[in-house]
Design a protein around this motif. Structure first.
Motif, PDB file in Angstrom:
ATOM      1  N   GLU A 207       0.866  -1.327  -0.030  1.00 28.69           N
ATOM      2  CA  GLU A 207      -0.087   0.101   0.119  1.00 28.69           C
ATOM      3  C   GLU A 207       0.726   1.106   0.187  1.00 28.69           C
ATOM      4  N   GLN A 208       0.558   1.966  -0.859  1.00 28.01           N
ATOM      5  CA  GLN A 208       1.236   3.586  -1.027  1.00 28.01           C
ATOM      6  C   GLN A 208       2.547   3.508  -0.710  1.00 28.01           C
ATOM      7  N   ALA A 229      -3.330   2.182  -4.014  1.00 27.75           N
ATOM      8  CA  ALA A 229      -3.204   3.690  -3.826  1.00 27.75           C
ATOM      9  C   ALA A 229      -3.977   4.001  -2.600  1.00 27.75           C
ATOM     10  N   ASP A 230      -3.269   4.694  -1.675  1.00 26.52           N
ATOM     11  CA  ASP A 230      -4.144   5.348  -0.576  1.00 26.52           C
ATOM     12  C   ASP A 230      -4.068   6.702  -0.627  1.00 26.52           C
ATOM     13  N   GLU A 231      -2.854   7.459  -0.239  1.00 23.54           N
ATOM     14  CA  GLU A 231      -2.544   8.977  -0.262  1.00 23.54           C
ATOM     15  C   GLU A 231      -2.838   9.330  -1.842  1.00 23.54           C
ATOM     16  N   HIS A 243      -5.466   6.329 -11.809  1.00 24.29           N
ATOM     17  CA  HIS A 243      -5.846   5.176 -11.389  1.00 24.29           C
ATOM     18  C   HIS A 243      -4.524   4.171 -12.254  1.00 24.29           C
ATOM     19  N   GLN A 244      -3.846   4.664 -13.153  1.00 23.69           N
ATOM     20  CA  GLN A 244      -3.243   3.697 -14.033  1.00 23.69           C
ATOM     21  C   GLN A 244      -1.935   3.029 -13.608  1.00 23.69           C
ATOM     22  N   ARG A 245      -1.422   3.644 -12.360  1.00 24.36           N
ATOM     23  CA  ARG A 245      -0.491   3.161 -11.872  1.00 24.36           C
ATOM     24  C   ARG A 245      -0.586   2.208 -10.668  1.00 24.36           C
ATOM     25  N   PHE A 246      -1.781   2.124 -10.355  1.00 25.07           N
ATOM     26  CA  PHE A 246      -2.193   1.139  -9.276  1.00 25.07           C
ATOM     27  C   PHE A 246      -3.037   0.050  -9.551  1.00 25.07           C
ATOM     28  N   ASP A 247      -2.983  -1.126  -8.795  1.00 27.22           N
ATOM     29  CA  ASP A 247      -3.861  -2.216  -8.935  1.00 27.22           C
ATOM     30  C   ASP A 247      -4.957  -2.374  -8.018  1.00 27.22           C
TER      31      ASP A 247
END
Length: 335
Positions: A207-208, A229-231, A243-247
């Protein structure tokens, strides 16, 4: 979204001290103050609790002043869609949004889950969080969660120490689902050193990893396990942009400004092919109950906030068998 009635508005802040200091990357918490919104209409009461977003200086004193400044507008009657245009994402909107949900459920007799278009809620497996500390101490604390199915470890960006922390906890808890939360502690130079150790320890979620606003640090780094993604993603607008950089997208009601926006985010994240997580900024059972509704749409649930407090509310959420469940009479006509 059209439910709107004149209300009597009550506001106050509560200190909510923690039972022991809680350390994450860059911060040590001794309390998690919250703003409480109470709305009254025709003998019915709706309540909402929010802590705000500490890393944006979104704190209860400011939240309280913001809501007080809108007293006349709120008391005249406002629905949840209008609230999304009146206030930006954050703690003030969250507290009021949750109170509006609760009031609607009380006035109409329709539980919040049905208003949200969801099936009757079921108990959810939740993670239990271990704050950053010496590896042996973290292993002891993780093992003390004897009922836990899932654990989340706070890391600090100190690569060698973080690797020791993860290994120590995995050795003590060989069968638990394990996630780690870097709270923005890593960058393009340090993250590749951490990832092999996470794989070796069978960590299921990171996470993050990077700082908010520095998401490009993740470019070129293989997602050998899911990145959440959190922060980095606070709201529906930021979900569309980043959103593209996270699952996985970790939705917190304090970040996005309430259950209304949280549900929109969860459904949109699904449409984008992302997994969804619900988290919390600590808080009492009053803050966990609406997040539990959102959790019915989520793959990963992190709703252990009340376990860190000196005292919780009554009635309080129930933790049993590694799961969270909501009693009747707490919020939103759940239970």
């Amino acid at each position: 979204m059209s439910f709107s009635v004149p209300v009597q508005l009550e506001l106050h802040n509560e200190p909510l001290p923690l039972s022991s200091p809680f350390r994450i990357s860059g911060h040590v918490f001794t309390d998690m103050p919250a703003t409480i919104v109470t709305l009254r209409h025709d003998g019915h009461v709706g309540r909402g609790e929010a802590a705000g977003v500490y890393y944006l200086q979104d704190a209860p004193p400011t939240m309280l002043a913001t809501l007080e400044g809108l007293r006349a507008r709120i008391e005249a009657g406002i629905d949840r869609q209008a609230l999304r245009t009146l206030l930006p994402p954050g703690g003030a909107r969250n507290a009021l949004d949750l109170a509006l949900w609760d009031l609607e459920a009380q006035c109409t007799g329709i539980p919040a889950w049905r208003i949200a278009g969801l099936p009757a809620p079921q108990p959810l497996v939740t993670t239990f969080t271990v704050g950053a500390d010496a590896p042996a101490t973290m292993a002891d604390r993780a093992a003390a969660y004897t009922d836990a199915i899932a654990l989340k470890l706070k890391l600090t960006g100190e690569v060698d120490l973080d690797i020791e922390r993860v290994a120590a906890v995995r050795a003590r808890c060989p069968d638990a689902w394990l996630g780690v939360d870097a709270n923005q502690g890593y960058d393009a130079a340090t993250l590749p050193r951490l990832l092999p150790a996470l794989l070796a320890a069978r960590v299921a979620l990171l996470e993050q990893p990077c700082r908010r606003g520095h998401e490009e640090d993740l470019d070129g780094i293989a997602h050998v396990l899911p990145f959440a993604a959190d922060e980095s993603i606070l709201s529906l607008e930021e979900l569309e942009a980043r959103h593209q950089r996270f699952d996985v997208i970790n939705i917190k009601l304090d970040k996005c400004g309430g259950l209304t926006e949280g549900l929109l985010m969860a459904r949109r994240a699904r449409a984008l092919g992302k997994k969804v997580m619900v988290g919390n900024m600590a808080g009492t059972s009053l803050a966990m109950a609406p997040a539990f509704v959102l959790g019915q749409l989520c793959d990963i649930v992190d709703l252990d906030g009340p376990t860190f407090l000196v005292a919780d509310r009554e009635p309080s959420v129930r933790y049993s068998g590694g799961c969270i469940d909501i009693p009747s009479g707490l919020w939103g006509r759940l239970g």
